[in-house]
Design an enzyme around this catalytic site. Sequence first.
Site, mmCIF file in Angstrom:
data_model
loop_
_atom_site.group_PDB
_atom_site.id
_atom_site.type_symbol
_atom_site.label_atom_id
_atom_site.label_comp_id
_atom_site.label_asym_id
_atom_site.label_seq_id
_atom_site.Cartn_x
_atom_site.Cartn_y
_atom_site.Cartn_z
ATOM 1 N N SER A 143 16.797 -0.275 27.966
ATOM 2 C CA SER A 143 17.015 1.126 27.619
ATOM 3 C C SER A 143 18.469 1.254 27.150
ATOM 4 C CB SER A 143 16.728 2.042 28.814
ATOM 5 O OG SER A 143 16.806 3.401 28.422
ATOM 6 N N HIS B 256 14.703 -4.806 32.513
ATOM 7 C CA HIS B 256 14.039 -3.916 31.564
ATOM 8 C C HIS B 256 15.095 -3.278 30.677
ATOM 9 C CE1 HIS B 256 15.092 -1.287 34.953
ATOM 10 N NE2 HIS B 256 15.214 -0.320 34.047
ATOM 11 N N HIS C 221 0.852 -1.186 0.000
ATOM 12 C CA HIS C 221 0.000 0.000 0.000
ATOM 13 C C HIS C 221 0.888 1.237 0.000
ATOM 14 C CE1 HIS C 221 0.777 -0.676 4.318
ATOM 15 N NE2 HIS C 221 0.756 0.637 4.394
ATOM 16 N N SER D 173 1.794 5.303 1.061
ATOM 17 C CA SER D 173 1.632 6.348 2.075
ATOM 18 C C SER D 173 2.777 7.348 1.889
ATOM 19 C CB SER D 173 1.614 5.742 3.485
ATOM 20 O OG SER D 173 2.811 5.012 3.734
#
Length: 899
Positions: A584, A582, A440, A442
């Site tokens: 970062s 986590h 598609h 864009s």
Amino acid sequence: MQKMAELLGLRDECGEGTVGAPALAGSCLADNRLNLDVYPDGCRRFLQLFKEQQGEVVQVEFLRLSSNDCLLSTTLGSLPHLKHLKSLVLKGGHARDEFGSYQHGSLTSLPPDFGNLRCLTHLDLSFNRLSTLPGCILHLPSLRVLLVSHNSLVTLPEDFGCLSKLTFFSAMKNQLKDLPQSIGDLSMLQDLDLSENALELLPEEVGNLHNCTELDLSGNRLLSIPDSLANLKSLRRLHLHSNLLVTVPASLASLPNLSRLDLQNNCLRAIPAEIQALPFVHVRGNPLGETEPSPQTGNCKASAAVFTAQCHKFMHSSGSFTVTSEGCRVVLACGIHFYFPPGAASDPLRICFRSLTPDPQWVKLRHHDVLLSRVLELQPHGVQFQQEVQIWMPYISPQTPHQHEVVVRTFSGQSWSDLKTRVKQKRKSKKHVAHCCVLHFSWFLVVSRLVQNECKVPAEGTLLFSSVDPNIKVIFPPGVTKEPRSVKLQVLPVSAEEIQEITANAGCRASPLLYLSQDSTVDFLKPVRIQLPLPPGVTGLNLDRSRLHILHGDLEGQTWNDITSEVVLEFTHLYAVFEVTHFSWYWLWYTTKTYIGGIAKKVYERLRLYQVNFIALQRKKDPEQVLLQCVPKHKVDPVLKKLQDRYRGPEPSDMVEMFEGEQFFAAFERGISIDMDRPDCVDGRLSFIFYSHLKNMKEIYVTSPVDRKGQAVKGQVSFYRGAVPDNIPEDASRRRKGPDSLWLATLPIKLPQLKPRWDENPGPLYGFSFPPLNLGNAETGYLTQANLLSIARRMGADWQSIGLNLGLSYQQIERIGYNNREDLNKQILDMLFSWAQQNSEDPDSVRKLITAMKESGRQDIADEVEAIIELGRQKYSESIRRVGLEQESSTEDSAIAMM
């Protein structure tokens, strides 16, 4: 009309307040003109006006309303009461979406009694949603100008030819597949624009348009044109580029007034000798001389040949082409390639493209990203292709190929994402292109990002390592997650020399900078094990643990926290290993400093900065033409060497530092100002966006309000971050310096002693006397005589080439040159104003002027004209300078100098 002025809330001559309807005090009115399309609630104002003072409103002759207005359908019922109406504009495009695209209006039909407007001569319904031409239009007996461009028309009524007084008709950018035979009955038609439709055949009756001077059929799907076009004896310009023509009739060469024939970008393998001999024919982009179809492109008739669409620039490069179910290859003049495989589109589909200047408010670059191209917009957005469409986008090669990789990035309407990209370098041109496949359309651009390694982490765990530095590993143990999640790893190497230069401390060292991210917001169920190499010169044998720090940074790198005491560090001879839950930024530092968060922040920021210099050069032949550019430090010498033959100026500014995508301004000071209005100029300041690999350059004309007849003017141009600071004296440059200052640099500009200018002569111009001129129409905007004088001052010796591209014959050019052989200024004025006078009633004259400048190699003048028109449109939409339309205008639509 005094009653109308009072009705609109305008002050009387005595200045005793306002009268009439105070809510409409700001409306734009001059004489019998009512312009309400500049207001978002213009229709509401009109309805209120019509209700309260109907007797005065029905006298209006010129009316403009925006079809983006939500009350348009209610307003339409009142319009047939305006029996004196001569010009009506119900145009869309007054609103834009968040990406800058014009929004079409809501108009889909007109009321049946609309045909009662017996005096209407000008009707503009552009930028709407018309799928059929309203039948009531055919009952407008006085209609001479009709604009329905940028709609969705598939066909025209069979009795369209009953508009016998029509002289101008524009239906560009619709979906017309054929034309009615009655079009040949438009005996008074002079200008017909059917460009960028889906026409495959033309009726023979087109040859009956004996008064037609310009015919634009470009951007269609025509395989041939009828021989009857040779009957158009008045035709001066014929545009047939960007079709599928395999042949053209030789009889076109016999047209006596033809001065331009554009056959570019078709499928012509041979052109009749009579046409080839014409000096004004353009044939580039055709497979001339080929005897059989190219194995890569297929047959022209099957629409699978290479189709070249020119990038027609009007502030941004734009255009369109048609894709059929048989597929095709498309090559844009700006270097972008497409391949639509057979079956990608089930039905013929019109593809529109635009090349846009990146806006940092929209194009959000990530840290350490480098922009390598402009933004490419492809429409229609979101249409699903049956097979993947391939796109090749050229880009500027980045300077750090090892730690960066090139990707095509696309915008979904909400966020940007990276596509799977392959890059290659062309053999002949050595240019780099990025290749991707999409289902598609864009928005697309090319960026250089930190090399990204990624993997899918299953419940069983896995291992991820960096391809930039294989010593950097991330180990996911079994049970680290319940559901599979995607993890990405990026690494930024930092040399010891960079750390030492920034910190001025030989004892500071750091590992490569590691960034980890995932597609889940949930922390891992078990600690993830990270291995980083020890900083340069540090091993497990000489390691002093008190000097080693693990830093954790936020996503923006604004805060760096020392988490050494929060993790368990293990060491080998070469590596440090620790665990986190986590993701970062993570950075391993080795230093004697105790608090290093601020140092890390400073280093991280400096790693994102570019060292640049500003240059301000003046053209040698025309010192009022100034080139401003922000150049990366390592490119300054090559840029100056390239420009030294045409420009002169001071040495570049001192080195300053800027971020990728940072905004800055240039302001002219000490008696120098910008000579013309520009869309990128606000309060006398020129806006720039710095991109390290794009040209941060603008060329503008300056002037001085100071009397320069006696002496030269010594001024300056200053560059600022963000906005120009207020209340700083021009002679206080020394006080502008400092860590928080917005001032970047100041360079001198000197304007020489001024010779008498053409536009300062109170009498006739060099012996020429012309009536007031306003070129253009509501579709293209307007140019005044003052604008033309400014343009004439820039032409110089190129005036002959420009005149030929404007359609003047060789004999006319020679006569002008001979009659004014003693004075170049007179030659230029005679040529330009003679042409302008002949085309003063041509609605398409502005576009012709822009095209002629581009074809003559004067892109600088073309940009100036386009900037004037674009600014006029912006001011119009913002309700600026809408009072005081001149009565003596030669156009029916408006006398405003700049729309």
